[in-house]
Design a protein around this motif. Structure first.
Motif, PDB file in Angstrom:
ATOM      1  N   UNK A   1       0.736  -1.124   0.028  1.00  0.00           N
ATOM      2  CA  UNK A   1      -0.136  -0.006   0.059  1.00  0.00           C
ATOM      3  C   UNK A   1       0.972   1.190   0.051  1.00  0.00           C
ATOM      4  N   UNK A   2       2.281   1.184   0.270  1.00  0.00           N
ATOM      5  CA  UNK A   2       3.108   2.281   0.375  1.00  0.00           C
ATOM      6  C   UNK A   2       3.946   2.480  -0.835  1.00  0.00           C
ATOM      7  N   UNK A   3       3.660   1.674  -1.888  1.00  0.00           N
ATOM      8  CA  UNK A   3       4.501   1.704  -3.216  1.00  0.00           C
ATOM      9  C   UNK A   3       3.648   2.412  -4.062  1.00  0.00           C
ATOM     10  N   UNK A   4       4.712   2.989  -4.843  1.00  0.00           N
ATOM     11  CA  UNK A   4       4.213   3.829  -6.128  1.00  0.00           C
ATOM     12  C   UNK A   4       3.751   2.634  -7.326  1.00  0.00           C
ATOM     13  N   UNK A   5       4.100   1.585  -7.218  1.00  0.00           N
ATOM     14  CA  UNK A   5       3.742   0.573  -8.269  1.00  0.00           C
ATOM     15  C   UNK A   5       2.413   0.098  -8.053  1.00  0.00           C
ATOM     16  N   UNK A   6       1.970   0.260  -6.739  1.00  0.00           N
ATOM     17  CA  UNK A   6       0.483  -0.296  -6.092  1.00  0.00           C
ATOM     18  C   UNK A   6      -0.411   0.806  -6.747  1.00  0.00           C
ATOM     19  N   UNK A   7       0.108   2.283  -6.492  1.00  0.00           N
ATOM     20  CA  UNK A   7      -0.891   3.270  -6.831  1.00  0.00           C
ATOM     21  C   UNK A   7      -0.935   3.145  -8.511  1.00  0.00           C
ATOM     22  N   UNK A   8      -0.149   2.976  -9.367  1.00  0.00           N
ATOM     23  CA  UNK A   8      -0.191   2.673 -10.655  1.00  0.00           C
ATOM     24  C   UNK A   8      -1.185   1.713 -11.067  1.00  0.00           C
ATOM     25  N   UNK A   9      -0.947   0.692 -10.093  1.00  0.00           N
ATOM     26  CA  UNK A   9      -1.975  -0.445 -10.808  1.00  0.00           C
ATOM     27  C   UNK A   9      -3.243  -0.057 -10.352  1.00  0.00           C
ATOM     28  N   UNK A  10      -3.542   0.766  -9.229  1.00  0.00           N
ATOM     29  CA  UNK A  10      -5.140   0.906  -8.861  1.00  0.00           C
ATOM     30  C   UNK A  10      -5.600   2.051  -9.601  1.00  0.00           C
ATOM     31  N   UNK A  11      -4.869   2.970 -10.268  1.00  0.00           N
ATOM     32  CA  UNK A  11      -5.304   3.948 -11.314  1.00  0.00           C
ATOM     33  C   UNK A  11      -5.859   3.268 -12.450  1.00  0.00           C
ATOM     34  N   UNK A  12      -4.872   2.333 -12.891  1.00  0.00           N
ATOM     35  CA  UNK A  12      -5.117   1.656 -13.926  1.00  0.00           C
ATOM     36  C   UNK A  12      -6.323   0.701 -13.894  1.00  0.00           C
TER      37      UNK A  12
END
Length: 498
Positions: free
Chosen positions: A235-246
């Motif tokens: 939840x603190x990773x930038x990769x996860x943020x990118x996945x969520x927005x995608x």
């Protein structure tokens, strides 16, 4: 000609795992060196009559590991150059020579440059024992880190992670802090000491916060972070943020997010920016954290829209920003220097101009006032335009010229109002007054946007005070006289000075 250096891997620690070929090379060698004697196989070999010259005293003489490795390599190279053609010098290292062995890496780089032959004989690494003793398959996703490289950015919880070079409790503490950037304090990790070495092996499972509270760390210690499919760990990773927005923008995602375009959420970008500015003005870090996230979301959404067309992704945005930051800071990442902020700004502007030339833009053919964003708020835009014009020499000699111009514009506004000119003419005269006020702000070194914002906050605070006091009297501004409100206004001003 120089002698040849043969590097032999001593294996993970169990003498039974030493290959027959390596044993023969060690037994037949006329001159043998070992990085450190602190290894079970070295003890066994010396008991069988295979002696070594160790570099352990280098560890005591130097202040850090890089210096130790440099000294060891320098001594080996010097000895090889002093030797003759056909002479062979054996250098033994723990584990496999190509796994986490900094001296071998340096030898591979420098031996060819100096015409020294280099032969490397592999050995069982600590990885082989780790896979067996800790029970994980690296094909599932595996990351090997040096203890000095551990950070939240380096960890992917979905991969098995093995951390080597955990020599002592201090190093274990640094590893713990790095892992805690991403993982919870109670995440279970495994510490392995002397894996595969009979009578010495010890495996302990501890919560992360206890990693530096156990004993036994040494040259044969590793830390294992088991992989997890728990998405909350990312939840603190930038990769996860990118996945969520995608996902939100995908066919199975959120209907509202899927329908948005650059134009439909354009205003959101502006609004979120101003909400961030409000938290800065209020000195409210907790609220700032939230609002910065909302602003970042806008950037992610706009980037995702372009990724869907194949134009670019948010990682392209990051790459371009990183390249720009490095290029425009030659005093940090290059050979230039900057003793103060002004010198650093000059470097920035010089590199910015060079970037434009590379893109085929000729700065000397551009307007001196170009580059100011078209949609900036008017007060801010006026300030930036005036600064650029002044830099080009279009400016008053001193502030007296500013006062004269301001008085002239106020007089023309008064005349336009007195003569009841049309609204557009009066508005233009008002604009001239405001533009002149911005000039005054620039001359006294004040940001007009910030100055007006501070005044607005002051006005708001005082007016709220007036309202509160009237409310205590059972009144509102609508049923109070101006004289009554002026008294309370002056009272609010007095309290500010207390």
């Amino acid at each position: 000609m120089s002698a040849t250096i043969t590097v032999v891997g001593l294996g993970s620690g169990d003498p039974d795992r030493l290959t027959l070929g390596s044993l023969k090379r060690l037994q037949e060698a006329g001159e043998r060196y070992v990085r450190t004697k602190d290894h079970p196989v070295v003890d066994w070999l010396e008991q069988t009559g295979v002696s070594f010259v160790s570099f352990d005293e280098v560890y005591e003489a130097k202040d850090d590991f890089p210096s130790v490795y440099e000294e060891i390599v320098a001594r080996l190279l010097s000895r090889a150059e002093a030797g003759g053609d056909g002479e062979n010098i054996v250098y033994a290292v723990p584990g496999h020579p190509q796994v986490a062995e900094a001296t071998v890496k340096r030898l591979r780089e420098r031996c060819p440059e100096r015409g020294i032959g280099l032969d490397i004989i592999g050995g069982e690494s600590f990885l082989d024992e780790a896979f067996v003793r800790l029970g994980f398959d690296p094909i599932e996703g595996f990351l090997l880190l040096d203890a000095s490289e551990v950070s939240g950015a380096a960890i992917d919880p979905r991969r098995h992670t093995l951390i080597g070079q955990v020599y002592d409790q201090l190093t274990a503490s640094e590893v713990k802090l790095g892992l805690m950037e991403l993982l919870p304090d109670d995440y279970l990790v495994v510490v392995g000491h002397a894996l595969g070495v009979a009578g010495q092996e010890r495996i302990e499972r501890v919560p992360l916060f206890e990693l530096d509270r156990i004993d036994g760390y040494g040259n044969l210690s590793v830390v294992y972070v088991p992989a997890s499919e728990d998405e909350t760990l990312r939840i603190r990773s930038f990769q996860r943020l990118h996945e969520i927005v995608s996902i939100l923008r995908s066919p199975g995602g959120c209907p509202w997010d899927r329908e948005q375009t650059h134009e439909s959420i354009r205003k959101n970008l502006i609004e979120e920016t101003y909400e961030v500015l409000e938290t800065i003005d209020d000195d409210d870090p907790d609220h700032m954290r939230e609002e910065l996230g909302d602003l970042l979301l806008q950037i992610m959404l706009h980037s995702q829209m372009e990724e869907e067309t194949g134009a670019f992704s948010v990682y392209d945005v990051i790459q371009e920003l990183n390249e720009k930051l490095i290029y425009r800071h030659p005093h940090v990442f290059g050979n230039l220097s900057a003793e103060d902020a002004e010198a650093a700004l000059n470097n920035w502007e010089a590199m910015k101009a060079e970037e434009k030339k590379r893109k085929g833009i000729e700065p000397e053919r551009q307007s001196a006032i170009s580059g100011v964003p078209r949609d900036l708020p008017a007060l801010m835009k006026a300030y930036k335009l005036q600064k650029k014009a002044a830099k080009a020499g279009f400016d008053w000699e001193n502030i007296n010229g500013v006062w004269s111009k301001l008085e002239e514009e106020i007089r023309e506004l008064r005349e336009a109002v007195a003569q009841k000119q049309d609204p557009e003419s009066q508005e233009l005269e008002l604009g001239d007054v405001l533009f002149s006020v911005v000039n005054a702000a620039r001359y006294i070194g004040a940001d007009p946007e910030q100055a007006l914002s501070r005044t607005i906050r002051k006005f708001t605070s005082r007016f709220h005070y007036v309202e509160d006091r009237l409310r205590e009297q059972g009144k509102t501004p609508g049923d109070s006289t101006l004289a009554e409100m002026d008294v309370l206004w002056d009272e609010a001003k007095s309290k500010e000075r207390e």
